[in-house]
Design a protein around this motif. Sequence first.
Motif, PDB file in Angstrom:
ATOM      1  N   THR A  15       0.874  -1.170   0.000  1.00  0.00           N
ATOM      2  CA  THR A  15       0.000   0.000   0.000  1.00  0.00           C
ATOM      3  C   THR A  15       0.910   1.219   0.000  1.00  0.00           C
ATOM      4  O   THR A  15       1.583   1.479   0.988  1.00  0.00           O
ATOM      5  N   TYR A  61      -6.756   0.625  -1.615  1.00  0.00           N
ATOM      6  CA  TYR A  61      -6.056   1.706  -0.913  1.00  0.00           C
ATOM      7  C   TYR A  61      -5.891   2.951  -1.783  1.00  0.00           C
ATOM      8  O   TYR A  61      -6.238   4.053  -1.369  1.00  0.00           O
ATOM      9  N   TRP A  71     -11.359   7.166   3.163  1.00  0.00           N
ATOM     10  CA  TRP A  71     -10.150   6.719   3.846  1.00  0.00           C
ATOM     11  C   TRP A  71     -10.162   7.152   5.310  1.00  0.00           C
ATOM     12  O   TRP A  71      -9.863   6.386   6.210  1.00  0.00           O
TER      13      TRP A  71
END
Length: 410
Positions: A15, A61, A71
Amino acid sequence: SKGGPKRLLIMMSNTGGGHKASAEAIRDAFREKHGDEYQIDIVDMWKDYTPWPFNKIPDTYSFLVKHSILWRMSYEMTQPKWFHVPYLAFVGVFMRSGMHRAFDKYQPDSVVSVHPLMQHVPLGVLKQRIHSGAMKPVNFSTVVTDFTTCHNTWFHTSATRCFVPTEECRGLARQNGLVDKQLIQRGLPIRPLFARGLPNRRAMRRRLGLDPGLPAILLVGGGEGMGALEATVSKLGQELGPIAQVVVICGRNKRLFDKLSTSPPPGGMPVKATGFVNNIHEWMGACDCIITKAGPGTIAEALISGLPILLNGNVPCQEEGNIPFVIQNGVGTFETDPAKIASIIRSWVSGHPEEQEAFAKMAQRSKELGRPKAVYEIMEDLKQLTDEPDFEFGPARAALRTQLATSKSS
Ligand code: UDP
């Protein structure tokens, strides 16, 4: 694995680019100092050892960070233990068999995590394996790769050691129940290439085909390609003209690369655009300052390279603390507006004498704050934990407790 190399398993997930870079930095330091005495296996646990649909989580992500509200919700919701412990226990049900497979395959003498979501599930599996005798007792270490705003899932009391880069991070670890004997404060593990030192900036500019006499500004737009990069280059061109040059690292942003390569900004400012580079340490060594989003890896590298830092954006949540980190340490500033960015940069590279003096001070403080040796220190600590495991803390101790409890009751 008697006689063969000792084995470390580093668990990460891709990520952003930083976790993989940290894992590789540790591996490279081992290779450099200890050759093939240690075998370092870097495994993307989510992608390669987690069943569908959970293996798709990391792909979401980049989507989530671009839609910051989503997020922020996921990040904040998972902060409290009462949420993430049962949540990860649930996810763990599906990840567990993959974890067992990974441990069977790599037979680690020591386990290392460089990812905030690689504590709870692997620690649970390790405790169980050690308890059942499927695996000899090994140590588990977490290497935190965020400076100051570190998510709570980084910190697990069953980790043998937790490597923290800053005082702030140490404080968070303590809040999460880790004790000082478990904590080691070093810095972020940055590729050993950065610790080697380079010729001076002029020589580096010549080596990289830049004008050796012109101040150079490094604009990093790699990774997720954040920030208004095109507009920034064009404003820099307007503000600076031929008195400075700009290097733009476009990373995976092919469109930006094409645009800059075919139509440089008017005004005569030389622009050098590149795609993803493997020698970013050389570009940092050739330039006088950097414009980047607030990625911890890039910031740590810029500090080692002695560059003043202009942060032009950040991933919400975990990168937010990097802004006060840069400002309070006096090594740079934060600005997202391209016109204002250009005027700050002009004051840095061609301002009044007092502005230039302030700029030189920032560069000096930056160099002082950089931790080129941290990766070697972390590597030596991990080596020791592999050679002489410490069972005062960690999954083995937790497993032993369970063993004692069951033997007492039987
Ligand atoms: N990087 C690189 N070449 C490029 C662009 C980026 O090697 O062309 C590296 C950069 O040096 C840093 C990493 O990618 O080590 C990015 O990590 P950071 O923590 O700054 O941000 P993330 O991508 O994890 O959000």
